[in-house]
Design an enzyme around this catalytic site. Sequence first.
Site, short mmCIF file in Angstrom:
data_model
loop_
_atom_site.label_atom_id
_atom_site.label_comp_id
_atom_site.label_asym_id
_atom_site.label_seq_id
_atom_site.Cartn_x
_atom_site.Cartn_y
_atom_site.Cartn_z
N GLN A 110 0.82 -1.22 0.00
CA GLN A 110 0.00 0.00 0.00
C GLN A 110 0.85 1.27 0.00
OE1 GLN A 110 -3.08 0.14 -0.55
NE2 GLN A 110 -4.09 -1.69 0.19
N GLY B 106 2.53 -4.86 -7.79
CA GLY B 106 2.52 -4.00 -8.96
C GLY B 106 1.22 -3.25 -9.20
N HIS B 107 0.10 -3.94 -9.05
CA HIS B 107 -1.17 -3.30 -9.40
C HIS B 107 -1.53 -2.16 -8.46
CE1 HIS B 107 -2.62 -6.12 -6.30
NE2 HIS B 107 -3.67 -5.32 -6.18
N THR C 55 10.17 -19.65 -15.62
CA THR C 55 10.76 -18.47 -16.26
C THR C 55 9.95 -17.24 -15.90
OG1 THR C 55 11.51 -19.85 -18.10
CG2 THR C 55 11.44 -17.46 -18.47
N CYS D 203 -10.22 -8.46 -0.37
CA CYS D 203 -10.22 -9.88 -0.01
C CYS D 203 -11.36 -10.24 0.93
CB CYS D 203 -8.88 -10.27 0.60
SG CYS D 203 -8.38 -9.29 2.03
#
Length: 203
Positions: free
Chosen positions: A9, A28-29, A65, A153
């Site tokens: 956050q 990331g988001h 990968t 969540c």
Amino acid sequence: MVFHTDAAQAIGKIPFGAAELDLVTVAGHKMYAPKGIGALCVRPGVPLEPLVYGGGQEHGLRAGTENVALAVALGTAAALAAEELASGGHERLRALRDHLHHRLATALPGRVHLNGPETARLPNTLNVSIDGIAGHELLGATSAIAASTGSACHSGHHQPSPVLTAMGLPACRGLGALRLSLGRWTTTEQIHQAAHHIISAAS
């Protein structure tokens, strides 16, 4: 002892330095990168035990990968967030957040309660409870704003936030909680519109 900091956050929202921390998680988001990419910053010398053992190309820390496109997107998002912080974008968001809070408190005198400290908080979020109406009821009364009553969540469950409960707030205050998030492109006009719709729904 190794200490882990979940900075999902905070990264990109406030100035943040990880150099002296053992482990720091980045999502990331939370700073406009695509969903599905994150990072774990590891201080040199901190040992890690892999969950899934992998090849040498991942230094033995994981199998498979890496998704190069998402990794590049995360790096780009981080660079843009750093530029935004350097230009004072977080101060602009803080002013907009406080303006929204002021509009709500003025229009609904005595009913709007800030959940959390006045100062030591993120500049882009406002968590308030409004007496006389539950958070999910308020959101159900207007489709003009996108907000939440807790973390994603826990969506779909009309129960007091466990965080607010742990803070010692009564159940009625927890059920009345409304979490309003501002973004990099939020405008003053949008703040006025959001305040209008929330006030109308709560009146």
